[in-house]
Design an enzyme around this catalytic site. Structure first.
Site, PDB file in Angstrom:
ATOM      1  CE  LYS A  95      -3.890  -2.350   0.433  1.00 20.96           C
ATOM      2  NZ  LYS A  95      -4.453  -2.669  -0.892  1.00 20.96           N
ATOM      3  CD  GLN A 105       7.424  -0.499   0.657  1.00 19.65           C
ATOM      4  OE1 GLN A 105       6.754  -0.324  -0.576  1.00 19.65           O
ATOM      5  NE2 GLN A 105       6.713  -0.174   1.513  1.00 19.65           N
ATOM      6  CB  SER A 139       0.375  -2.473 -14.072  1.00 20.47           C
ATOM      7  OG  SER A 139      -0.026  -1.151 -13.611  1.00 20.47           O
ATOM      8  CE1 TYR A 193       2.143  -4.086  -8.794  1.00 26.13           C
ATOM      9  CE2 TYR A 193       1.353  -2.064  -9.928  1.00 26.13           C
ATOM     10  CZ  TYR A 193       1.195  -3.484  -9.619  1.00 26.13           C
ATOM     11  OH  TYR A 193      -0.002  -4.172 -10.448  1.00 26.13           O
ATOM     12  NE  ARG A 231     -15.904  -1.295  -8.241  1.00 26.40           N
ATOM     13  CZ  ARG A 231     -16.443  -0.656  -9.497  1.00 26.40           C
ATOM     14  NH1 ARG A 231     -15.739   0.527  -9.856  1.00 26.40           N
ATOM     15  NH2 ARG A 231     -17.102  -1.365 -10.127  1.00 26.40           N
ATOM     16  CB  THR A 232      -8.725  -6.016  -6.418  1.00 23.51           C
ATOM     17  OG1 THR A 232      -7.694  -5.188  -6.551  1.00 23.51           O
ATOM     18  CG2 THR A 232      -9.482  -6.475  -7.967  1.00 23.51           C
TER      19      THR A 232
HETATM   20  P1  NAP Z   1      -5.611  -9.119  -5.548  1.00 21.40           P
HETATM   21  O1  NAP Z   1      -7.113  -8.989  -5.341  1.00 21.40           O
HETATM   22  O2  NAP Z   1      -4.731  -8.558  -4.350  1.00 21.40           O
HETATM   23  O3  NAP Z   1      -5.097 -10.392  -5.862  1.00 21.40           O
HETATM   24  C1  NAP Z   1      -3.916 -10.809  -6.030  1.00 21.40           C
HETATM   25  C2  NAP Z   1      -3.887 -12.560  -6.307  1.00 21.40           C
HETATM   26  O4  NAP Z   1      -2.594 -12.792  -6.294  1.00 21.40           O
HETATM   27  C3  NAP Z   1      -4.597 -13.080  -4.920  1.00 21.40           C
HETATM   28  O5  NAP Z   1      -5.296 -14.444  -5.246  1.00 21.40           O
HETATM   29  C4  NAP Z   1      -3.270 -13.348  -4.297  1.00 21.40           C
HETATM   30  O6  NAP Z   1      -3.662 -14.779  -3.297  1.00 21.40           O
HETATM   31  C5  NAP Z   1      -2.257 -13.723  -5.327  1.00 21.40           C
HETATM   32  N1  NAP Z   1      -1.047 -14.103  -5.071  1.00 21.40           N
HETATM   33  C6  NAP Z   1      -0.095 -13.011  -4.715  1.00 21.40           C
HETATM   34  N2  NAP Z   1       1.033 -13.700  -4.371  1.00 21.40           N
HETATM   35  C7  NAP Z   1       0.777 -14.876  -4.526  1.00 21.40           C
HETATM   36  C8  NAP Z   1       1.878 -16.160  -4.761  1.00 21.40           C
HETATM   37  N3  NAP Z   1       2.919 -15.965  -4.347  1.00 21.40           N
HETATM   38  N4  NAP Z   1       1.261 -17.244  -5.168  1.00 21.40           N
HETATM   39  C9  NAP Z   1       0.324 -17.452  -5.803  1.00 21.40           C
HETATM   40  N5  NAP Z   1      -0.708 -16.268  -5.756  1.00 21.40           N
HETATM   41  C10 NAP Z   1      -0.388 -15.358  -5.196  1.00 21.40           C
HETATM   42  O7  NAP Z   1      -5.164  -8.337  -6.697  1.00 21.40           O
HETATM   43  P2  NAP Z   1      -5.717  -7.891  -8.001  1.00 21.40           P
HETATM   44  O8  NAP Z   1      -6.027  -6.308  -8.235  1.00 21.40           O
HETATM   45  O9  NAP Z   1      -6.663  -8.825  -8.460  1.00 21.40           O
HETATM   46  O10 NAP Z   1      -4.252  -8.262  -8.979  1.00 21.40           O
HETATM   47  C11 NAP Z   1      -4.312  -9.286  -9.963  1.00 21.40           C
HETATM   48  C12 NAP Z   1      -3.106  -8.644 -11.088  1.00 21.40           C
HETATM   49  O11 NAP Z   1      -3.516  -7.541 -11.714  1.00 21.40           O
HETATM   50  C13 NAP Z   1      -1.671  -8.473 -10.364  1.00 21.40           C
HETATM   51  O12 NAP Z   1      -0.864  -8.965 -11.202  1.00 21.40           O
HETATM   52  C14 NAP Z   1      -1.643  -7.174 -10.264  1.00 21.40           C
HETATM   53  O13 NAP Z   1      -0.446  -6.503 -10.171  1.00 21.40           O
HETATM   54  C15 NAP Z   1      -2.447  -6.762 -11.590  1.00 21.40           C
HETATM   55  N6  NAP Z   1      -3.027  -5.438 -11.712  1.00 21.40           N
HETATM   56  C16 NAP Z   1      -3.960  -4.718 -10.909  1.00 21.40           C
HETATM   57  C17 NAP Z   1      -4.474  -3.564 -10.853  1.00 21.40           C
HETATM   58  C18 NAP Z   1      -5.591  -3.178  -9.895  1.00 21.40           C
HETATM   59  O14 NAP Z   1      -6.184  -1.937 -10.207  1.00 21.40           O
HETATM   60  N7  NAP Z   1      -6.071  -3.977  -9.366  1.00 21.40           N
HETATM   61  C19 NAP Z   1      -3.995  -2.752 -12.045  1.00 21.40           C
HETATM   62  C20 NAP Z   1      -2.864  -3.257 -12.794  1.00 21.40           C
HETATM   63  C21 NAP Z   1      -2.434  -4.404 -12.511  1.00 21.40           C
HETATM   64  P3  NAP Z   1      -3.627 -14.566  -1.632  1.00 21.40           P
HETATM   65  O15 NAP Z   1      -5.558 -14.219  -1.884  1.00 21.40           O
HETATM   66  O16 NAP Z   1      -3.328 -15.670  -1.187  1.00 21.40           O
HETATM   67  O17 NAP Z   1      -2.977 -13.378  -1.331  1.00 21.40           O
END
Ligand code: NAP
Length: 276
Positions: A95, A105, A139, A193, A231-232
């Site tokens: 965060k 980090q 991203s 990141y 929104r996650t």
């Molecule tokens: P999220 O809700 O935090 O979900 C992340 C997922 O990755 C969760 O299922 C988490 O599992 C899993 N994960 C983390 N470390 C892992 C590991 N070592 N092995 C297996 N699974 C693992 O995030 P999200 O927003 O859906 O993000 C998904 C992807 O989109 C990421 O690559 C993120 O960087 C990318 N992204 C997101 C945004 C956005 O606006 N949300 C924008 C650009 C790119 P746990 O539940 O066990 O933690």
């Protein structure tokens, strides 16, 4: 061995990954594996989709754990003789207000987002069957981070000849430079990141090039993408897209028809190729 097609989504117990599995269950003509590092969270997500009338399958996968990746690899090899769709979605982000030292980090973020994603690719790409589709979730932040790099680094990351080893060395150097407190002096931006996602985008460009060189006749398409601001748990409730909307571009790339020969080796956002 089953002739059924198979798709795997990493980090799919919640967020965008879960939405990708939901969409693939609806649209992909084969088995869809929801994977999670934690079997409890994974099974709960499977149950949720089952209650929606969908039939995802489950396999444990912690991308930080090489044994876990290899167990999935062996399972896929034995049960399906390979795989058809791989979506590298798992990722982490500290965060903005997290007070963890920047060097920590950097190490933790690069470990999962870049090095672990690369390990999944190293183990699973050789299994991808002809006409397979590989999607690496990066991203748009990789763009802003690239612009924050020195001219020398930008040139390296945009190079059409950079090797995977050179990229790995650069990513490791970023972590080392943060530990020495010299990362800005060495031309890096102040975002762990962002650098990790530069790594994912550049890795995708390299992997696509290698597929061209080594498996040209196999018609595999591999791309990096941005899901948008979604929104996650990672991005929070103010983000503009729902997880389903965030899944649209990754799913589009995962389901490119067998007649398609593009995009390949591109960065795709809103289903549109963006210049790197
Ligand atoms: P999220 O809700 O935090 O979900 C992340 C997922 O990755 C969760 O299922 C988490 O599992 C899993 N994960 C983390 N470390 C892992 C590991 N070592 N092995 C297996 N699974 C693992 O995030 P999200 O927003 O859906 O993000 C998904 C992807 O989109 C990421 O690559 C993120 O960087 C990318 N992204 C997101 C945004 C956005 O606006 N949300 C924008 C650009 C790119 P746990 O539940 O066990 O933690």
């Amino acid at each position: 061995m089953s002739n059924v097609q198979v798709a795997v989504v990493t980090g799919s117990n919640k967020g965008i990954g879960l939405a990708i599995v939901r969409a693939l269950c609806q649209q992909f003509p084969g088995d869809v594996y929801l994977t999670s590092r934690d079997p409890g969270r994974g099974q709960a997500a499977v149950t949720q989709l089952q209650q929606e009338g969908l039939r995802p399958l489950f396999h444990q996968l912690d991308i930080d754990d090489l044994q876990s990746i290899r167990a999935l690899r062996d399972f896929l090899k034995e049960k399906y003789g390979g795989l058809n769709v791989l979506v590298n979605n798992a990722g982490i982000a500290f965060k903005v207000h997290d007070t963890t030292p920047f060097a920590v980090q950097a190490e933790v973020t690069l470990k999962t987002n870049f090095f672990a994603t690369r390990n999944v690719c190293t183990e699973l790409l050789p299994l991808v069957k002809p006409y397979g589709r590989v999607v690496n979730v990066s991203s748009m932040v990789s763009f802003s981070a690239l612009k924050g790099c020195s001219q020398e680094l930008q040139q390296k990351f945009r190079s059409d000849t950079i090797t995977e080893d050179e990229l790995v060395q650069l990513m490791a150097k970023f972590v080392e430079d943060t530990k020495k407190g010299v990362h800005e002096k060495e031309g890096w931006p102040n975002t762990a990141y962002g650098v990790s996602k530069i790594g994912v985008t550049v890795l995708s460009r390299i992997q696509a090039r290698l597929l061209n060189e080594q498996r040209r006749g196999d018609h595999i398409l591999l791309n990096a993408c941005c899901p948008g601001w979604v929104r996650t748990d990672m991005a929070g409730p103010k983000a503009t897209k729902s997880p389903e909307e965030g899944a649209e571009t990754p799913v589009y790339l995962a389901l490119l028809p067998s007649s398609a020969d593009a995009p390949h080796g591109q960065f795709v956002s809103d289903k549109t190729v963006k210049p790197w």
